[in-house]
Design an enzyme around this catalytic site. Sequence first.
Site, PDB file in Angstrom:
ATOM      1  N   ARG A  13       0.829  -1.221   0.000  1.00 13.77           N
ATOM      2  CA  ARG A  13       0.000   0.000   0.000  1.00 13.77           C
ATOM      3  C   ARG A  13       0.861   1.267   0.000  1.00 13.77           C
ATOM      4  O   ARG A  13       0.514   2.275   0.644  1.00 13.77           O
ATOM      5  CB  ARG A  13      -0.922   0.052   1.215  1.00 13.77           C
ATOM      6  CG  ARG A  13      -1.985  -1.022   1.264  1.00 13.77           C
ATOM      7  CD  ARG A  13      -2.991  -0.892   0.130  1.00 13.77           C
ATOM      8  NE  ARG A  13      -4.139  -1.746   0.357  1.00 13.77           N
ATOM      9  CZ  ARG A  13      -4.181  -3.039   0.060  1.00 13.77           C
ATOM     10  NH1 ARG A  13      -3.151  -3.636  -0.501  1.00 13.77           N
ATOM     11  NH2 ARG A  13      -5.279  -3.735   0.300  1.00 13.77           N
ATOM     12  N   SER A  65     -10.566  -0.769   3.793  1.00 11.63           N
ATOM     13  CA  SER A  65      -9.771  -0.945   5.018  1.00 11.63           C
ATOM     14  C   SER A  65      -9.321   0.418   5.534  1.00 11.63           C
ATOM     15  O   SER A  65      -8.703   1.181   4.794  1.00 11.63           O
ATOM     16  CB  SER A  65      -8.517  -1.766   4.724  1.00 11.63           C
ATOM     17  OG  SER A  65      -8.867  -3.010   4.193  1.00 11.63           O
ATOM     18  N   GLU A  67      -4.557   3.501   6.701  1.00 12.56           N
ATOM     19  CA  GLU A  67      -4.393   3.358   5.263  1.00 12.56           C
ATOM     20  C   GLU A  67      -5.087   4.519   4.570  1.00 12.56           C
ATOM     21  O   GLU A  67      -4.612   5.078   3.587  1.00 12.56           O
ATOM     22  CB  GLU A  67      -4.994   2.026   4.783  1.00 12.56           C
ATOM     23  CG  GLU A  67      -4.612   1.734   3.355  1.00 12.56           C
ATOM     24  CD  GLU A  67      -5.549   0.807   2.648  1.00 12.56           C
ATOM     25  OE1 GLU A  67      -5.841   1.079   1.472  1.00 12.56           O
ATOM     26  OE2 GLU A  67      -5.978  -0.181   3.246  1.00 12.56           O
TER      27      GLU A  67
END
Length: 340
Positions: free
Chosen positions: A164, A236, A332
């Site tokens: 990520r 998420s 995130e």
Amino acid sequence: MMVREHYSLREWNTFGTEAKARWFAEFSRHSELAGFLREHPGMYRQILVVGGGSNLLFTADYPGLVLHPAMKGMTVEREDGEHAWVRAGAGEVWDDFVSYAVNAGWGGVENLSLIPGCVGAVPVQNIGAYGREAGEVIDSVRGVDLVTGEIWELSGAECWFGYRSSIFKQELAGRFVVTSVVFRLDKHPRLQLTYGELVSLAGYDRLPSLAEVRETVIAVRRKKLPDPAVLGNAGSFFKNPVVEEEWAARMKGLWPQMPLYPAVEGHAKLSAGWLIDQCGWKGFRRGDAGVHEHHALVLVNHGHATGREIFDLSQEIRFSVKEKFGIDLEREVQAVGRMD
Ligand code: EPU
């Protein structure tokens, strides 16, 4: 480039929270942006690039310019017996690109079906799911340097893809806007069916088609993850924490049910969803800010939550995970308007 003032961002973030941009503009030609940057030197310091808004939480109004790259188009740049290199505009909806690739019979992105957002965000975030990451098939990324207005083309290796993460979130954060991406797709797809619910597909007496993999991923996501069009969310909210192997082993000793995933050498990836779930947050709701009833890693807006309320809830979740497990969860989702 038409610049609007005091522009509502409610439609530009999948949490569906209200916030205003001081200025807002879309561009679909490089020259429009370059001209604007020449006329407004210094403006780059106040630019926030927004694709589909599926990874953003606005906790306050944005005092600068929110910029949306609207470039469209999916074109085959070249092909050989093994691969097809396809350029997609930053403004294309990501899942439309996945559908295009699967229909063409080209592999590499089928596991990434139904991830919300636009193509422009894909390399920035290095989106991933079910054992695949976009960075594995990104050949190059084109974009504009917001300081000089020049066009840059970075190779996949130059993007420094990680979990990520990419150069666009690190060294080039706030300085670069992606305008198109070239994906190197596989004409003889190598399916990745080792993760979770996809394992059952590997048990077929024949290899499943790309379309079957896509359908399975879509079904799994629909079952577990809320549709942002129905219930505001940004997937998420936290990253899965990566810890040293020894620490992971010690935790596994204490909590034998704890899921563990492979990570870079000497490390293991824990499941943030499981950690949060163990702290009792699944299905929690305060006002309209909440934690999804089927997945503790997904924070939701039941209607009229403010970005601030969702952010405050996320901080409480972090504290409780820190207290119980000693783990610092990293967001995130990009929280805009907060400095911590
Ligand atoms: N789990 C729980 N309780 C929960 C949620 C999960 O115990 O409330 C457990 C599950 O039972 C499972 C484990 O946690 O054993 C992992 O859950 P899941 O398979 O749903 O995957 P994840 O690690 O939570 C990651 C990505 C998702 C991606 C899925 C599938 C991150 C931060 N998230 O989630 O990506 O779709 O794997 O590959 O890496 C996103 O980035 O927005 C996103 C949705």
